[in-house]
Design a protein around this motif. Sequence first.
Motif, PDB file in Angstrom:
ATOM      1  N   SER A 114       0.815  -1.214   0.000  1.00  0.00           N
ATOM      2  CA  SER A 114       0.000   0.000   0.000  1.00  0.00           C
ATOM      3  C   SER A 114       0.849   1.266   0.000  1.00  0.00           C
ATOM      4  O   SER A 114       0.390   2.334  -0.407  1.00  0.00           O
ATOM      5  CB  SER A 114      -0.927   0.005   1.215  1.00  0.00           C
ATOM      6  OG  SER A 114      -0.165   0.151   2.411  1.00  0.00           O
ATOM      7  N   GLY A 115       2.071   1.168   0.481  1.00  0.00           N
ATOM      8  CA  GLY A 115       2.922   2.350   0.605  1.00  0.00           C
ATOM      9  C   GLY A 115       2.759   3.085   1.922  1.00  0.00           C
ATOM     10  O   GLY A 115       3.440   4.074   2.181  1.00  0.00           O
ATOM     11  N   ARG A 116       1.879   2.581   2.772  1.00  0.00           N
ATOM     12  CA  ARG A 116       1.608   3.281   4.023  1.00  0.00           C
ATOM     13  C   ARG A 116       2.823   3.315   4.953  1.00  0.00           C
ATOM     14  O   ARG A 116       3.099   4.337   5.593  1.00  0.00           O
ATOM     15  CB  ARG A 116       0.435   2.620   4.745  1.00  0.00           C
ATOM     16  CG  ARG A 116       0.096   3.292   6.065  1.00  0.00           C
ATOM     17  CD  ARG A 116      -1.118   2.684   6.731  1.00  0.00           C
ATOM     18  NE  ARG A 116      -1.367   3.292   8.029  1.00  0.00           N
ATOM     19  CZ  ARG A 116      -2.362   2.944   8.836  1.00  0.00           C
ATOM     20  NH1 ARG A 116      -3.211   1.997   8.466  1.00  0.00           N
ATOM     21  NH2 ARG A 116      -2.513   3.532  10.001  1.00  0.00           N
ATOM     22  N   THR A 117       3.545   2.199   5.034  1.00  0.00           N
ATOM     23  CA  THR A 117       4.722   2.163   5.912  1.00  0.00           C
ATOM     24  C   THR A 117       5.761   3.173   5.470  1.00  0.00           C
ATOM     25  O   THR A 117       6.386   3.846   6.294  1.00  0.00           O
ATOM     26  CB  THR A 117       5.332   0.750   5.936  1.00  0.00           C
ATOM     27  OG1 THR A 117       4.336  -0.181   6.357  1.00  0.00           O
ATOM     28  CG2 THR A 117       6.503   0.687   6.911  1.00  0.00           C
ATOM     29  N   LEU A 118       5.959   3.284   4.154  1.00  0.00           N
ATOM     30  CA  LEU A 118       6.888   4.304   3.649  1.00  0.00           C
ATOM     31  C   LEU A 118       6.436   5.700   4.066  1.00  0.00           C
ATOM     32  O   LEU A 118       7.222   6.499   4.591  1.00  0.00           O
ATOM     33  CB  LEU A 118       6.978   4.222   2.121  1.00  0.00           C
ATOM     34  CG  LEU A 118       7.636   2.996   1.498  1.00  0.00           C
ATOM     35  CD1 LEU A 118       7.587   3.105  -0.018  1.00  0.00           C
ATOM     36  CD2 LEU A 118       9.071   2.833   1.983  1.00  0.00           C
ATOM     37  N   LYS A 119       5.170   5.990   3.825  1.00  0.00           N
ATOM     38  CA  LYS A 119       4.636   7.315   4.141  1.00  0.00           C
ATOM     39  C   LYS A 119       4.772   7.640   5.621  1.00  0.00           C
ATOM     40  O   LYS A 119       5.165   8.757   5.994  1.00  0.00           O
ATOM     41  CB  LYS A 119       3.168   7.404   3.722  1.00  0.00           C
ATOM     42  CG  LYS A 119       2.537   8.775   3.931  1.00  0.00           C
ATOM     43  CD  LYS A 119       1.095   8.792   3.439  1.00  0.00           C
ATOM     44  CE  LYS A 119       0.471  10.173   3.660  1.00  0.00           C
ATOM     45  NZ  LYS A 119      -0.942  10.200   3.193  1.00  0.00           N
ATOM     46  N   ASP A 120       4.462   6.660   6.468  1.00  0.00           N
ATOM     47  CA  ASP A 120       4.533   6.878   7.907  1.00  0.00           C
ATOM     48  C   ASP A 120       5.956   7.141   8.390  1.00  0.00           C
ATOM     49  O   ASP A 120       6.162   7.668   9.491  1.00  0.00           O
ATOM     50  CB  ASP A 120       3.950   5.684   8.666  1.00  0.00           C
ATOM     51  CG  ASP A 120       2.439   5.594   8.558  1.00  0.00           C
ATOM     52  OD1 ASP A 120       1.824   6.559   8.056  1.00  0.00           O
ATOM     53  OD2 ASP A 120       1.874   4.569   8.954  1.00  0.00           O
ATOM     54  N   ASN A 121       6.931   6.747   7.574  1.00  0.00           N
ATOM     55  CA  ASN A 121       8.333   6.956   7.944  1.00  0.00           C
ATOM     56  C   ASN A 121       9.025   8.004   7.080  1.00  0.00           C
ATOM     57  O   ASN A 121      10.251   8.078   7.037  1.00  0.00           O
ATOM     58  CB  ASN A 121       9.089   5.632   7.863  1.00  0.00           C
ATOM     59  CG  ASN A 121       8.722   4.701   9.003  1.00  0.00           C
ATOM     60  OD1 ASN A 121       9.254   4.827  10.109  1.00  0.00           O
ATOM     61  ND2 ASN A 121       7.795   3.785   8.759  1.00  0.00           N
ATOM     62  N   GLY A 122       8.215   8.830   6.396  1.00  0.00           N
ATOM     63  CA  GLY A 122       8.754   9.962   5.654  1.00  0.00           C
ATOM     64  C   GLY A 122       9.459   9.608   4.366  1.00  0.00           C
ATOM     65  O   GLY A 122      10.280  10.387   3.866  1.00  0.00           O
ATOM     66  N   LEU A 123       9.134   8.433   3.793  1.00  0.00           N
ATOM     67  CA  LEU A 123       9.779   8.000   2.562  1.00  0.00           C
ATOM     68  C   LEU A 123       8.782   7.966   1.409  1.00  0.00           C
ATOM     69  O   LEU A 123       7.576   7.831   1.619  1.00  0.00           O
ATOM     70  CB  LEU A 123      10.381   6.596   2.737  1.00  0.00           C
ATOM     71  CG  LEU A 123      11.370   6.397   3.882  1.00  0.00           C
ATOM     72  CD1 LEU A 123      11.791   4.942   3.956  1.00  0.00           C
ATOM     73  CD2 LEU A 123      12.575   7.303   3.728  1.00  0.00           C
ATOM     74  N   VAL A 124       9.314   8.072   0.195  1.00  0.00           N
ATOM     75  CA  VAL A 124       8.472   7.970  -1.003  1.00  0.00           C
ATOM     76  C   VAL A 124       9.153   7.052  -2.016  1.00  0.00           C
ATOM     77  O   VAL A 124      10.381   6.958  -2.067  1.00  0.00           O
ATOM     78  CB  VAL A 124       8.214   9.342  -1.652  1.00  0.00           C
ATOM     79  CG1 VAL A 124       7.415  10.239  -0.728  1.00  0.00           C
ATOM     80  CG2 VAL A 124       9.528  10.014  -2.044  1.00  0.00           C
ATOM     81  N   GLU A 125       8.328   6.370  -2.809  1.00  0.00           N
ATOM     82  CA  GLU A 125       8.870   5.560  -3.895  1.00  0.00           C
ATOM     83  C   GLU A 125       9.391   6.469  -5.000  1.00  0.00           C
ATOM     84  O   GLU A 125       8.721   7.422  -5.394  1.00  0.00           O
ATOM     85  CB  GLU A 125       7.789   4.661  -4.485  1.00  0.00           C
ATOM     86  CG  GLU A 125       7.375   3.499  -3.627  1.00  0.00           C
ATOM     87  CD  GLU A 125       6.257   2.711  -4.283  1.00  0.00           C
ATOM     88  OE1 GLU A 125       6.565   1.832  -5.119  1.00  0.00           O
ATOM     89  OE2 GLU A 125       5.090   2.967  -3.949  1.00  0.00           O
ATOM     90  N   VAL A 126      10.550   6.125  -5.527  1.00  0.00           N
ATOM     91  CA  VAL A 126      11.082   6.888  -6.660  1.00  0.00           C
ATOM     92  C   VAL A 126      11.258   6.011  -7.901  1.00  0.00           C
ATOM     93  O   VAL A 126      11.447   6.527  -9.001  1.00  0.00           O
ATOM     94  CB  VAL A 126      12.422   7.581  -6.310  1.00  0.00           C
ATOM     95  CG1 VAL A 126      12.181   8.673  -5.277  1.00  0.00           C
ATOM     96  CG2 VAL A 126      13.457   6.588  -5.808  1.00  0.00           C
ATOM     97  N   GLU A 127      11.198   4.692  -7.712  1.00  0.00           N
ATOM     98  CA  GLU A 127      11.326   3.801  -8.867  1.00  0.00           C
ATOM     99  C   GLU A 127      10.831   2.410  -8.491  1.00  0.00           C
ATOM    100  O   GLU A 127      11.122   1.912  -7.403  1.00  0.00           O
ATOM    101  CB  GLU A 127      12.783   3.718  -9.320  1.00  0.00           C
ATOM    102  CG  GLU A 127      13.001   2.925 -10.588  1.00  0.00           C
ATOM    103  CD  GLU A 127      14.446   2.942 -11.049  1.00  0.00           C
ATOM    104  OE1 GLU A 127      14.805   2.042 -11.838  1.00  0.00           O
ATOM    105  OE2 GLU A 127      15.213   3.832 -10.625  1.00  0.00           O
TER     106      GLU A 127
END
Length: 221
Positions: free
Chosen positions: A168-181
């Motif tokens: 879902s990408g939620r864990t990334l978002k909650d830790n201030g990260l974003v997908e770049v590729e």
Amino acid sequence: MSRPIIIAVPKGRILAEALPLLAAVGIEPEPAFADEDSRALRFATTDPGIELIRVRAFDVATYVAHGAAQLGIVGSDVLLEFDYSEIYAPVDLGIGHCRISIAEPAALAAADDPRGWSHVRVATKYPELTRRHFEARGVQAECVKLNGAMELAPTLGLATRIVDLVSSGRTLKDNGLVEVEVIAEVTSRLIVNRAAFKTRADRVVPLVDAFRRVVAGRTAA
């Protein structure tokens, strides 16, 4: 009595989706399989000639590659990482959908252009897959091997970026990260030990065909 066919199944996120597929081909584990207090790792099934072992996802491929299990269910991310020549992956089961992605802090991503990378320091549990990906782009990748909590690495200065599974990408978002590729889309596969596919074809081939029919039926539904 012939030795049972061993099917390796993964602990964690894939297991819940795999159980209905197993049931659809006539394989249901003994009641102890669902007992959260049980420490057992090997289980009988409704088919007396088939047993299940429940292991870590990365270990599924190892058990099958070395012939300790004849079949297994595992994500294509694991197959990409290990690239075992002893494994045949005949059926995409269409479960466990996610992706392997590169992520970095949102503040860095706002001004970053991946096309300009020449050297990256990456935290990941997929060092081989990660190196191959970056080598294909002419980028030198320094990989820091971690088995979990990847999202902490950039915030604590261990690595600038991570390569990890994303759903879902939620864990990334909650830790201030974003997908770049996105490196690869991932689904779970039925895998077979190549030697067992030949030497125990009388049991293994019908099982593979049964999984293929179940998946085809689901796709057509």
